[in-house]
Design an enzyme around this catalytic site. Structure first.
Site, PDB file in Angstrom:
ATOM      1  CB  CYS A   1      -0.900   0.020   1.226  1.00  0.00           C
ATOM      2  SG  CYS A   1      -1.893  -1.464   1.440  1.00  0.00           S
TER       3      CYS A   1
ATOM      4  NE  ARG B   1       4.543   1.358  -1.389  1.00  0.00           N
ATOM      5  CZ  ARG B   1       5.349   1.200  -0.356  1.00  0.00           C
ATOM      6  NH1 ARG B   1       6.620   1.536  -0.451  1.00  0.00           N
ATOM      7  NH2 ARG B   1       4.905   0.720   0.774  1.00  0.00           N
TER       8      ARG B   1
ATOM      9  CD1 TRP C   1      -1.196  -5.387  -3.826  1.00  0.00           C
ATOM     10  CD2 TRP C   1      -1.299  -6.653  -1.997  1.00  0.00           C
ATOM     11  NE1 TRP C   1      -0.854  -6.682  -4.179  1.00  0.00           N
ATOM     12  CE2 TRP C   1      -0.914  -7.467  -3.081  1.00  0.00           C
ATOM     13  CE3 TRP C   1      -1.432  -7.238  -0.737  1.00  0.00           C
ATOM     14  CZ2 TRP C   1      -0.669  -8.831  -2.935  1.00  0.00           C
ATOM     15  CZ3 TRP C   1      -1.187  -8.591  -0.609  1.00  0.00           C
ATOM     16  CH2 TRP C   1      -0.816  -9.368  -1.692  1.00  0.00           C
TER      17      TRP C   1
ATOM     18  CG  ASN D   1       0.409   1.613   3.890  1.00  0.00           C
ATOM     19  OD1 ASN D   1      -0.689   1.751   3.366  1.00  0.00           O
ATOM     20  ND2 ASN D   1       1.511   2.169   3.416  1.00  0.00           N
ATOM     21  N   GLY D   2      -0.540  -1.795   6.780  1.00  0.00           N
ATOM     22  CA  GLY D   2      -0.254  -2.733   7.859  1.00  0.00           C
ATOM     23  C   GLY D   2      -1.478  -3.550   8.224  1.00  0.00           C
TER      24      GLY D   2
ATOM     25  CD  GLU E   1      14.862 -20.167  -6.249  1.00  0.00           C
ATOM     26  OE1 GLU E   1      14.812 -18.935  -6.387  1.00  0.00           O
ATOM     27  OE2 GLU E   1      14.301 -20.963  -7.034  1.00  0.00           O
TER      28      GLU E   1
ATOM     29  CE  LYS F   1      15.718 -16.361  -7.746  1.00  0.00           C
ATOM     30  NZ  LYS F   1      15.196 -17.358  -8.648  1.00  0.00           N
TER      31      LYS F   1
ATOM     32  CD  GLU G   1      15.787 -17.243 -12.586  1.00  0.00           C
ATOM     33  OE1 GLU G   1      14.616 -17.414 -12.976  1.00  0.00           O
ATOM     34  OE2 GLU G   1      16.052 -16.860 -11.427  1.00  0.00           O
TER      35      GLU G   1
ATOM     36  CG  HIS H   1      23.965 -42.465  -8.157  1.00  0.00           C
ATOM     37  ND1 HIS H   1      23.903 -43.823  -8.386  1.00  0.00           N
ATOM     38  CD2 HIS H   1      23.907 -42.314  -6.809  1.00  0.00           C
ATOM     39  CE1 HIS H   1      23.788 -44.467  -7.238  1.00  0.00           C
ATOM     40  NE2 HIS H   1      23.791 -43.579  -6.257  1.00  0.00           N
TER      41      HIS H   1
ATOM     42  CE  LYS I   1       8.598 -10.939 -10.727  1.00  0.00           C
ATOM     43  NZ  LYS I   1       9.687 -11.547  -9.948  1.00  0.00           N
TER      44      LYS I   1
END
Length: 610
Positions: free
Chosen positions: A2, A28, A75, A99-100, A483, A487, A490, A506, A605
């Protein structure tokens, strides 16, 4: 997530000033917007669903003018995206943007309803406006009413408040959500982030937790919640507009890595009850009684979300003793999957628009599975198509390579596993309480890794010229090896492979030599001795080793080339902690090599086609 903007000054302004500030926060992400202007005639409030363009169209024929104003982009957390749930919220003489999350809003709401207050929205924020108004009813002044209300609420907040009774004051306050004060020559501002007000001032004051700013047209004073006046240091911000959006970081990806402690908090805040070990959801139609019909879980995802799904398999099976299958979404619908009414089908997607995952969702729905989305985007296609949703609350992620979206997916899966374990009677209260306490420690532990990022940058400098890397992990850490390798390739375009450490002999062992560094995830768990054996095998072949180990572990000193220490937590949360140094290592290698970190070649994205 937010956005907040507020202004008060000696000269009359129009709504265009507030809207222009809000536009600087559009990066945002948000789902609704609103504005309130206080003039001599009272409040003028406009709100709309959707983007700021919709709000501009709504007030195109108006000219809202006043010497104080508040704007907000929302949001959704409490309550669906809608005009009635959009901010600002008004109760009597009080207007609030927030916000929060107010964690004890239900108890306060019931108390205020008993006192005669009527609520219009589904939000926790409206409770705050009524609570302040209630203190005004009791005879407190505006500043004291706000301070008293903030002492009552539990949770996180950044707020802006105006009062019809005292039009010469604008109040801002924060706790665990950012709020800055902009000091202008012709009026002062509050905002949730620096870019919002850079067109008007470069002089900023940063509020700390449980601090209030009382802004007048000419002067500002600062209080803590105990009521004591405090002195705040003024800062000069010398950022370009692009730097401002990045919060001073070089890349969005770097900024998003450093936002992870807050993103994790936002994902579990309001959902856990540490005293009882319970997990509660905002929107969840699968009642505890329905759990008896579930016999299995299937998780479907792509890319980084697939790695989160693999971690989720370990966590759910461990806590719930239910079989869990994990599929790549691109393969799921082509193999005639066996799912039905006894299956909880979890679809994980950062964007909520991934084409393969959407196709898997349709397949699951056709077969009668109970579908649950874990997603970061409100009202996205996957969210709308699923029966239930768990939002990750990571906020917008601009960098193509996912970082904070991934750790919030892991957080959401951890919470889901606790919830399923409790409602099915397989996880007792004491264990779940300890697990929630462990989760609450995670943001601080991630913060400690980020504070040591300079040391990881130096490691990156030592290894940036290698062209191949091997990442190894066992058990629940194996998906993090995948992961970490993803990264690196990428964003740096360096070839990297993730593998289960137990499978090294193996095949992958053939790659080992002095030119292929191995990143070994060597935290203390039941397979630690096996990982140490793998390290010995790599040493025997003159391979270079970077070991990520628990703080205080000295057993690998002298056996590896480089050690990265991380804090200790329960093994189900170790994947979150392990992820952060691997993100930093990949980021710094890519940055040192000069690649386009935020927009790597050939990547998008959101993959909205097969």
């Amino acid at each position: 997530m937010c956005g907040i903007v507020g202004y008060i000054g000696p000269r009359e302004i129009t709504h265009h000033v507030i809207l222009a500030c809000l536009k600087r926060l559009e990066y945002r992400g948000y789902d609704s917007a609103g504005i309130a202007v206080l003039s001599e005639d009272g409040f003028e409030i406009r709100r709309s669903l959707g983007k700021l363009k919709k709000l501009e169209e709504l007030i195109a024929m108006d000219s809202l003018k006043g010497k104080a104003g508040l704007g907000h982009t929302r949001w959704a957390t409490h309550g669906r995206p809608s005009e009635i749930n959009a901010h600002p919220h008004r109760a009597g003489e009080v207007v609030v943007v927030h916000n929060g999350i107010i964690e004890n809003y239900l108890a306060i709401k019931e108390e205020l309803q008993a006192a005669g207050h009527t609520f219009k929205s589904e939000t926790d924020t409206e409770v705050l406006s009524h609570l302040i108004q209630n203190y005004l009813f009791e005879g407190l002044g505006f500043v004291e009413a706000v301070r008293s209300a903030l002492r009552r609420v539990q949770g996180s907040y950044a707020i802006g408040v105006m009062c019809r009774r005292e039009p010469g004051i604008l109040i801002g306050a924060r706790k665990e959500s950012p709020l800055i004060v902009g000091l202008g020559d012709e009026g002062h501002f509050i905002a949730s982030d620096i870019p919002a007000v850079l067109d008007h001032t470069r002089r900023m004051v940063f509020l700390d937790d449980e601090e209030m700013a009382i802004l007048g047209p000419g002067d500002i004073r600062f209080l803590n919640l105990a009521g004591r006046e405090i002195h705040k240091k003024e800062h000069w911000i010398d950022w370009s507009p692009v730097m401002a959006e990045k919060g001073g970081f070089k890349h969005f990806m770097q900024k998003e890595i450093f936002e992870q402690p807050r993103a994790i908090i936002d994902t579990f805040r309001g959902r856990v009850v540490p005293e009882t070990g319970e997990v509660a959801w905002e929107h969840f139609s699968l009642a505890p009684g329905d759990m008896a019909t579930l016999r299995r879980v299937a998780i479907v995802a792509c890319g980084t979300s697939f790695h989160a799904a693999l971690v989720g398999k370990f966590t759910i099976e461990h806590l719930c003793r239910m079989p869990v299958e994990v599929d790549l979404a691109s393969e799921f619908r082509y193999r005639e999957p066996i799912v039905g009414p006894d299956t909880l089908l979890i679809l994980i997607s950062q964007s909520g628009e991934t084409a393969d995952t959407l196709a898997a969702l349709r397949e699951g729905e056709e077969k009668g599975a109970h579908t649950l989305a874990i997603c970061n985007v409100v009202e996205s296609s996957i969210v709308r198509g699923c029966r239930d949703v768990i939002y990750t609350h990571a906020g917008p992620e601009i960098g193509v390579a996912s970082t904070k979206a991934f750790v919030t997916q892991l957080t959401a899966l951890y919470l889901l596993a606790i919830y399923l374990g409790r409602v099915q009677g397989r996880l007792d209260k004491d264990i779940s309480r300890r697990m929630i306490q462990d989760l609450i420690c995670i943001p601080h532990q991630v913060e400690s890794i980020l504070e040591a990022s300079a040391s990881i940058r130096e490691i990156a400098r030592d290894y940036m010229h290698f062209t191949d890397f091997l990442y190894l992990g066992r058990g629940i850490n194996y998906p993090i090896a995948l992961e970490g390798a993803l990264k690196l390739k990428e964003i740096s375009y360096i070839h990297a492979e993730g593998y289960p450490a137990g499978e090294m002999k193996h095949g992958p062992i053939a790659l080992i030599d002095e030119d292929v560094p191995t990143i070994m995830l060597a935290t203390r768990n039941s397979t630690y001795s096996k990982v140490v054996s793998n390290i010995e095998e790599i040493r025997a072949r003159r391979g270079k080793i970077i070991a990520v180990v628990n703080e205080g572990d000295r057993d690998l000193e002298g056996k590896v080339d480089t050690i990265i220490p991380i804090p200790v937590n329960n093994h189900l949360l170790t994947p979150i902690i392990l992820t952060v140094p691997l993100q930093l290592l990949a980021y710094y290698i890519a940055d040192l090599k000069g690649t386009d970190v935020d927009q790597p070649r050939n990547l998008a994205k959101s993959v909205t086609v097969e």
